[in-house]
Design a protein around this motif. Structure first.
Motif, mmCIF file in Angstrom:
data_model
loop_
_atom_site.group_PDB
_atom_site.id
_atom_site.type_symbol
_atom_site.label_atom_id
_atom_site.label_comp_id
_atom_site.label_asym_id
_atom_site.label_seq_id
_atom_site.Cartn_x
_atom_site.Cartn_y
_atom_site.Cartn_z
ATOM 1 N N ALA A 1 0.832 -1.209 0.000
ATOM 2 C CA ALA A 1 0.000 0.000 0.000
ATOM 3 C C ALA A 1 0.866 1.258 0.000
ATOM 4 O O ALA A 1 2.030 1.225 0.408
ATOM 5 N N ARG A 45 -6.888 1.789 -1.076
ATOM 6 C CA ARG A 45 -5.925 2.695 -0.455
ATOM 7 C C ARG A 45 -5.100 3.431 -1.513
ATOM 8 O O ARG A 45 -4.712 4.591 -1.324
ATOM 9 N N LYS A 80 -5.179 -3.787 -2.643
ATOM 10 C CA LYS A 80 -4.711 -2.489 -2.151
ATOM 11 C C LYS A 80 -5.317 -1.325 -2.933
ATOM 12 O O LYS A 80 -5.005 -0.173 -2.640
#
Length: 418
Positions: free
Chosen positions: A313, A344, A341
């Motif tokens: 991330a 994010r 991910k």
């Protein structure tokens, strides 16, 4: 002449006199092979095509700008008669017969003492096809057979393993995005000649079914969230089998050097003194979007594209990606290994200035029969991934190019039943 099939033979013409009469299209097609064979080629013709003239200007052949005369075939080993003058062709053919010169007649094969086979080349092998039917010669049929054999040798569908000259070692082969037809010709040929194949899950699995029974296949699948074969174990397996004198193929998805850890394997092999060949592959970063109707660049829309790894991330201290700078770019962003991910990642891009309405496309199992595309925006992609149950492997495309394709290509696929 007796109606028997021609006797096939390979002429070794290095340094030997070869006479070509006529500088037209036939000569243009046949001269390169005669030059490649090392023949001392003499062209006798008052004129020639520009390509033939270029061969003479380069010193590859000697060009005598005149018509055929008696005695031109003296000391020749091989003659190609291809003028437009039938009477001159007949006289030259008769001279060849008297001097025992192998002679090809472009205008009358029945009067020739030699025929030119349909030829092709693959990995140091020349394939030559001649018809055995003297009365029913069919040049197109022999050429089709030649093409089929050569293509099979090149792409590995016709397996002809080396036994004397095959060198043990390792080939890091990029298998492409998943469709078995998208592996390179060289990669497929090496795969067909392998003794051992160490294969990733993302490699073209269908090709493994074509391997002969004696080939050992080692599963090095790095399944997300599941079992995996440690990189050190993969390196050791490559070295161990290569040291046993085997031809080893490390079959990887995409390209070995695009997030494929290919250089780590190359370093391990180099330290062990193992010869290694790297065969590039078609990267999923461009091929999968293309298969889903998305160009990563498009005139007036995107003049650049950036490929990044999303396996960690943006707020992870291990991340090497400059997400603030990426957010300021106006081109296309392609994220690999970023399905879990992406929420994010989207938040980071928006926080650093990218519009929340920026289009996003997720292409799962790209180029395979299971391919599906899911569209979203940076504002919605996190929830969309959860709602649509998008799972790896998937390529994520962020940017205006997502909306460039025709409506049918942009329409998201129906979600899978819960």
């Amino acid at each position: 002449m007796a109606e028997h099939p021609a006797y096939p033979v390979g002429l070794r013409l290095t340094g030997r006199r070869v006479v070509v009469l006529g500088g037209g299209q036939v000569a243009q097609r046949r001269l390169p092979a005669l030059i490649a064979a090392g023949g001392a080629v003499v062209l006798i013709s008052p004129e020639a095509t520009p390509s033939v003239e270029a061969m003479a200007d380069a010193g590859e052949i000697t060009w005598e700008r005149r018509r055929y005369t008696e005695g031109d075939l003296t000391d020749a080993w091989y003659a190609l008669i291809a003028t437009g003058d039938g009477e001159a062709n007949a006289r030259a053919s008769a001279e060849a017969e008297r001097h025992r010169v192998w002679c090809v007649r472009a205008d009358d094969a029945d009067q020739a003492t030699a025929w030119t086979p349909a030829t092709g080349h693959s990995e140091g092998v020349t394939v030559a096809v001649l018809t055995t039917d003297v009365k029913g010669r069919d040049p197109r049929h022999t050429a089709a057979i030649r093409d089929a054999v050569v293509e099979g040798l090149r792409d590995g569908t016709l397996v002809a393993r080396h036994h004397r000259t095959r060198t043990p070692g390792v080939a890091l082969v990029g298998g492409g995005p998943g469709d078995p037809d998208l592996i390179t010709v060289r990669g497929r040929r090496l795969l067909a000649e392998a003794d051992v194949v160490i294969a990733d899950r993302l490699g073209p699995r269908d090709l493994l079914a074509e391997l002969p029974p004696h080939v050992e296949v080692i599963d090095a699948a790095k399944i997300p969230y599941g079992r995996f074969m440690a990189q050190e174990a993969i390196n050791n397996a490559l070295i161990e089998h290569a040291r046993q004198g085997k031809a080893v193929v490390r079959l990887k998805g995409g390209d070995p050097y695009v997030f494929g850890r290919g250089m780590e394997e190359l370093h391990a092999l180099a330290e062990a003194g193992i010869a290694c060949t790297v065969v590039p592959g078609i990267s999923s970063s461009v091929s999968v979007p293309g298969a889903a109707g998305i160009p990563v660049t498009h005139r007036g829309v995107a003049h650049e594209f950036t490929v990044v790894s999303g396996h960690v991330a943006p707020d992870d201290e291990r991340s090497l990606v400059d997400w603030p700078s990426l957010a300021k770019l106006t081109g296309t962003l392609v994220v690999l290994m970023g399905v879990d991910k992406i929420g994010r990642i989207a938040e980071a891009l928006v926080a650093h200035g990218r519009s929340p309405q920026t289009p996003v496309a997720l292409i799962q199992e790209g180029t395979t029969a299971a391919q599906r595309r899911v569209d979203a925006t940076l504002a919605t992609v996190g929830e969309t991934v959860r709602a649509e149950e998008v799972r790896p492997p998937a390529v994520i495309v962020i940017g205006e190019v997502v909306n460039v394709g025709p409506p049918a290509a942009r329409a998201p696929k129906p979600s899978r039943p819960s």
